[in-house]
Design a protein around this motif. Structure first.
Motif, PDB file in Angstrom:
ATOM      1  N   SER A 193       0.866  -1.178   0.000  1.00  0.00           N
ATOM      2  CA  SER A 193       0.000   0.000   0.000  1.00  0.00           C
ATOM      3  C   SER A 193       0.898   1.222   0.000  1.00  0.00           C
ATOM      4  CB  SER A 193      -0.899   0.003   1.230  1.00  0.00           C
ATOM      5  OG  SER A 193      -1.744  -1.126   1.215  1.00  0.00           O
ATOM      6  N   ILE A 194       0.628   2.161  -0.924  1.00  0.00           N
ATOM      7  CA  ILE A 194       1.535   3.296  -1.118  1.00  0.00           C
ATOM      8  C   ILE A 194       0.790   4.628  -1.115  1.00  0.00           C
ATOM      9  CG2 ILE A 194       3.203   1.946  -2.454  1.00  0.00           C
ATOM     10  CD1 ILE A 194       1.993   3.345  -4.985  1.00  0.00           C
ATOM     11  N   ASN A 195       1.560   5.672  -0.889  1.00  0.00           N
ATOM     12  CA  ASN A 195       1.122   7.056  -1.078  1.00  0.00           C
ATOM     13  C   ASN A 195       2.114   7.713  -2.027  1.00  0.00           C
ATOM     14  OD1 ASN A 195      -1.049   6.977   0.750  1.00  0.00           O
ATOM     15  ND2 ASN A 195       0.316   7.416   2.463  1.00  0.00           N
ATOM     16  N   LEU A 196       1.615   8.518  -2.963  1.00  0.00           N
ATOM     17  CA  LEU A 196       2.487   9.298  -3.832  1.00  0.00           C
ATOM     18  C   LEU A 196       2.755  10.632  -3.156  1.00  0.00           C
ATOM     19  CD1 LEU A 196       0.819   8.673  -7.304  1.00  0.00           C
ATOM     20  CD2 LEU A 196       2.831   7.547  -6.337  1.00  0.00           C
ATOM     21  N   ARG A 197       4.018  11.042  -3.148  1.00  0.00           N
ATOM     22  CA  ARG A 197       4.400  12.307  -2.523  1.00  0.00           C
ATOM     23  C   ARG A 197       5.107  13.181  -3.559  1.00  0.00           C
ATOM     24  NH1 ARG A 197       1.197  12.144   1.479  1.00  0.00           N
ATOM     25  NH2 ARG A 197       1.677  10.708   3.127  1.00  0.00           N
ATOM     26  N   GLY A 198       4.874  14.482  -3.500  1.00  0.00           N
ATOM     27  CA  GLY A 198       5.532  15.431  -4.386  1.00  0.00           C
ATOM     28  C   GLY A 198       6.093  16.589  -3.591  1.00  0.00           C
ATOM     29  N   ARG A 199       7.273  17.064  -4.024  1.00  0.00           N
ATOM     30  CA  ARG A 199       7.921  18.172  -3.328  1.00  0.00           C
ATOM     31  C   ARG A 199       8.387  19.223  -4.328  1.00  0.00           C
ATOM     32  NH1 ARG A 199       9.810  13.676  -1.706  1.00  0.00           N
ATOM     33  NH2 ARG A 199      11.854  13.781  -2.642  1.00  0.00           N
ATOM     34  N   GLU A 200       8.396  20.459  -3.883  1.00  0.00           N
ATOM     35  CA  GLU A 200       8.926  21.565  -4.674  1.00  0.00           C
ATOM     36  C   GLU A 200      10.214  22.023  -4.007  1.00  0.00           C
ATOM     37  OE1 GLU A 200       6.444  24.998  -6.342  1.00  0.00           O
ATOM     38  OE2 GLU A 200       7.311  25.798  -4.487  1.00  0.00           O
ATOM     39  N   TRP A 201      11.246  22.316  -4.810  1.00  0.00           N
ATOM     40  CA  TRP A 201      12.526  22.772  -4.281  1.00  0.00           C
ATOM     41  C   TRP A 201      13.062  23.867  -5.186  1.00  0.00           C
ATOM     42  CZ3 TRP A 201      17.613  21.786  -6.406  1.00  0.00           C
ATOM     43  CH2 TRP A 201      18.665  22.183  -5.567  1.00  0.00           C
ATOM     44  N   VAL A 202      13.542  24.936  -4.586  1.00  0.00           N
ATOM     45  CA  VAL A 202      14.149  26.022  -5.349  1.00  0.00           C
ATOM     46  C   VAL A 202      15.652  25.962  -5.121  1.00  0.00           C
ATOM     47  CG1 VAL A 202      14.231  28.528  -5.707  1.00  0.00           C
ATOM     48  CG2 VAL A 202      12.072  27.420  -5.069  1.00  0.00           C
ATOM     49  N   ASN A 203      16.416  25.785  -6.217  1.00  0.00           N
ATOM     50  CA  ASN A 203      17.871  25.676  -6.093  1.00  0.00           C
ATOM     51  C   ASN A 203      18.498  27.053  -5.884  1.00  0.00           C
ATOM     52  OD1 ASN A 203      18.144  26.905  -8.622  1.00  0.00           O
ATOM     53  ND2 ASN A 203      18.568  25.009  -9.704  1.00  0.00           N
ATOM     54  N   PRO A 204      19.792  27.116  -5.586  1.00  0.00           N
ATOM     55  CA  PRO A 204      20.439  28.409  -5.313  1.00  0.00           C
ATOM     56  C   PRO A 204      20.368  29.399  -6.485  1.00  0.00           C
ATOM     57  CG  PRO A 204      21.798  26.610  -4.524  1.00  0.00           C
ATOM     58  CD  PRO A 204      20.668  25.994  -5.287  1.00  0.00           C
ATOM     59  N   GLN A 205      20.178  28.901  -7.697  1.00  0.00           N
ATOM     60  CA  GLN A 205      20.062  29.780  -8.860  1.00  0.00           C
ATOM     61  C   GLN A 205      18.628  30.296  -9.046  1.00  0.00           C
ATOM     62  OE1 GLN A 205      21.514  26.604  -9.129  1.00  0.00           O
ATOM     63  NE2 GLN A 205      23.534  27.515  -8.778  1.00  0.00           N
ATOM     64  N   GLY A 206      17.708  29.895  -8.157  1.00  0.00           N
ATOM     65  CA  GLY A 206      16.336  30.358  -8.217  1.00  0.00           C
ATOM     66  C   GLY A 206      15.425  29.518  -9.099  1.00  0.00           C
ATOM     67  N   GLU A 207      15.931  28.409  -9.622  1.00  0.00           N
ATOM     68  CA  GLU A 207      15.112  27.522 -10.457  1.00  0.00           C
ATOM     69  C   GLU A 207      14.288  26.593  -9.570  1.00  0.00           C
ATOM     70  OE1 GLU A 207      18.105  26.858 -14.226  1.00  0.00           O
ATOM     71  OE2 GLU A 207      18.404  25.665 -12.440  1.00  0.00           O
ATOM     72  N   THR A 208      13.028  26.438  -9.916  1.00  0.00           N
ATOM     73  CA  THR A 208      12.139  25.570  -9.155  1.00  0.00           C
ATOM     74  C   THR A 208      12.164  24.176  -9.763  1.00  0.00           C
ATOM     75  OG1 THR A 208      10.721  27.440  -8.611  1.00  0.00           O
ATOM     76  CG2 THR A 208       9.782  25.241  -8.336  1.00  0.00           C
ATOM     77  N   LYS A 209      12.390  23.192  -8.919  1.00  0.00           N
ATOM     78  CA  LYS A 209      12.407  21.779  -9.335  1.00  0.00           C
ATOM     79  C   LYS A 209      11.323  21.040  -8.564  1.00  0.00           C
ATOM     80  CE  LYS A 209      16.358  22.147 -11.617  1.00  0.00           C
ATOM     81  NZ  LYS A 209      16.628  21.794 -12.976  1.00  0.00           N
ATOM     82  N   TYR A 210      10.802  19.971  -9.168  1.00  0.00           N
ATOM     83  CA  TYR A 210       9.776  19.145  -8.542  1.00  0.00           C
ATOM     84  C   TYR A 210      10.256  17.707  -8.482  1.00  0.00           C
ATOM     85  CZ  TYR A 210       6.945  23.246  -9.231  1.00  0.00           C
ATOM     86  OH  TYR A 210       6.467  24.531  -9.191  1.00  0.00           O
TER      87      TYR A 210
END
Length: 123
Positions: free
Chosen positions: A62-79
């Motif tokens: 049994s699973i849950n999907l998780r998502g995160r947002e991260w902003v790197n030092p250059q200001g780019e948003t990654k998921y």
């Protein structure tokens, strides 16, 4: 959500940082036309649910999907996405997840029929 398959890789529990964060990863290979190798992570006290399993065991997770947002030092948003497990069930011949169909000897013959003339049901 659930993932069904065979354990391909079962890592040991790893501890991180001063706060003692625990994580354990398992790779499940699905049984389908194009098998998938799914990495599932278990964290904290859920790491222990994998203790009684080994590579080659067929399981349902049994699973849950998780998502995160991260902003790197250059200001780019990654998921980033992760799959977190929270329960495991062992499958096998006796627990394949399929209910067997009843055979004719499972049914009892009808010995009396109540024919109520006031029964107006169309079937």
């Amino acid at each position: 959500m659930e993932v069904v398959g065979k354990i391909k890789v079962l890592d040991e529990t790893k501890t991180f940082g001063a706060n003692g964060f625990r994580k354990r990863e398992v790779v499940i290979t699905t049984d389908e036309q194009y098998p998938q190798h799914i990495l599932i992570e278990f964290t904290q006290d859920k790491c222990d649910v994998l203790n009684s399993y080994k590579a080659g065991d067929e399981i349902k997770v049994s699973i849950n999907l998780r998502g995160r947002e991260w902003v790197n030092p250059q200001g780019e948003t990654k998921y980033f996405n992760s799959i977190q497990g929270w329960r495991v069930e062992k499958l096998g011949a006796e627990t394949s997840g399929k209910t067997p169909l009843p055979t004719p000897d499972h049914f009892q013959p009808v010995t009396e029929i109540n024919e109520d003339p006031n029964d107006d049901l169309p079937f």
